[in-house]
Design a protein around this motif. Structure first.
Motif, PDB file in Angstrom:
ATOM      1  N   ILE A   1      91.025  22.743  26.491  1.00 43.84           N
ATOM      2  CA  ILE A   1      90.192  21.598  26.097  1.00 43.84           C
ATOM      3  C   ILE A   1      90.877  20.819  24.979  1.00 43.84           C
ATOM      4  CG2 ILE A   1      88.018  20.957  24.986  1.00 43.84           C
ATOM      5  CD1 ILE A   1      86.736  23.320  26.560  1.00 43.84           C
ATOM      6  N   SER A   2      91.473  21.553  24.041  1.00 45.64           N
ATOM      7  CA  SER A   2      92.171  20.912  22.931  1.00 45.64           C
ATOM      8  C   SER A   2      93.352  20.085  23.438  1.00 45.64           C
ATOM      9  CB  SER A   2      92.667  21.979  21.951  1.00 45.64           C
ATOM     10  OG  SER A   2      93.477  21.406  20.960  1.00 45.64           O
TER      11      SER A   2
ATOM     12  N   ALA B   1      91.990  16.944  25.089  1.00 48.25           N
ATOM     13  CA  ALA B   1      91.509  16.000  24.083  1.00 48.25           C
ATOM     14  C   ALA B   1      92.674  15.335  23.364  1.00 48.25           C
ATOM     15  CB  ALA B   1      90.603  16.713  23.077  1.00 48.25           C
ATOM     16  N   SER B   2      93.702  16.105  23.049  1.00 52.78           N
ATOM     17  CA  SER B   2      94.883  15.559  22.389  1.00 52.78           C
ATOM     18  C   SER B   2      95.572  14.534  23.282  1.00 52.78           C
ATOM     19  CB  SER B   2      95.846  16.686  22.040  1.00 52.78           C
ATOM     20  OG  SER B   2      97.018  16.177  21.454  1.00 52.78           O
TER      21      SER B   2
ATOM     22  N   VAL C   1      93.481  11.323  23.247  1.00 52.33           N
ATOM     23  CA  VAL C   1      93.645  10.586  21.992  1.00 52.33           C
ATOM     24  C   VAL C   1      95.000   9.873  21.992  1.00 52.33           C
ATOM     25  CG1 VAL C   1      93.982  10.857  19.506  1.00 52.33           C
ATOM     26  CG2 VAL C   1      92.063  11.975  20.631  1.00 52.33           C
TER      27      VAL C   1
END
Length: 194
Positions: A177-178, A181-182, A185
């Motif tokens: 998930i990280s 998300a990165s 972004v």
């Protein structure tokens, strides 16, 4: 003047500036970057899912192996106790025969076996044989209990591994998930997505 035009063209070709691109070309570049970002996000999500599934399957495999090993240990312990009981029965039979031989030998010599030293000999022989039988039984029970304990320890270890794998699965999911998300972004920062 003609000399100035030549100089401008030469300057334009020598500079690091690329010629202006058409709207169509910029649109295609934007779509290809967006497609690559989508492929990267999808492959990251798929890799995370596969990794989590692998961790889950590994935990299940360890549990099944521990259950099997526990069953084998339990069967081996039961067999060891059954063998010990059978050996105990045979030892009791040998004991009775040996005591009968001693009685017959003493009686054959004309010795009275109802009191005194001959009775002490019979009692001591019987006690020694009974002690050997009890020792063999106790050893077999200790071995059986040790086998059972090893099987139970394997089950406990498998349960601990399973718990650790579940925690690792959550960590893998959060890491996936990280990464997504990165990537989002970064794509937004670079103007790939709005």
């Amino acid at each position: 003047p003609p000399a100035m035009k030549t100089q401008s063209k030469a300057f334009a070709t020598c500079s690091n500036q690329s010629p202006p691109r058409s709207l169509h070309h910029r649109l295609l570049m934007g779509l290809s970057i967006l497609a690559m970002a989508a492929i990267a996000a999808a492959s990251s999500a798929a890799a995370t899912g596969v990794s989590m599934y692998g961790q889950h399957q590994q935990a299940k495999g360890v549990k099944y192996a521990a259950k099997y090993n526990n069953k084998v240990a339990e069967n081996e312990a039961s067999n060891r106790q059954s063998e010990a009981r059978e050996q105990g029965k045979r030892a009791q039979i040998r004991k009775r025969k040996k005591l009968a031989e001693i009685r017959n030998s003493l009686a054959g010599q004309g010795t009275l076996i109802s009191s005194g030293t001959p009775l002490d000999i019979l009692g001591e022989s019987s006690a020694n044989m009974q002690l050997q039988i009890a020792d063999a039984s106790r050893t077999a029970n200790m071995q059986a209990n040790s086998l059972r304990a090893k099987g139970q320890m394997g089950l406990w270890e498998a349960a601990q591994f399973s718990r650790a794998s579940k925690i690792k699965m959550v960590g893998t999911g959060l890491e996936g998930i990280s990464k997504l998300a990165s990537s989002a972004v970064s794509a937004k920062y670079h103007g790939i997505i709005d």
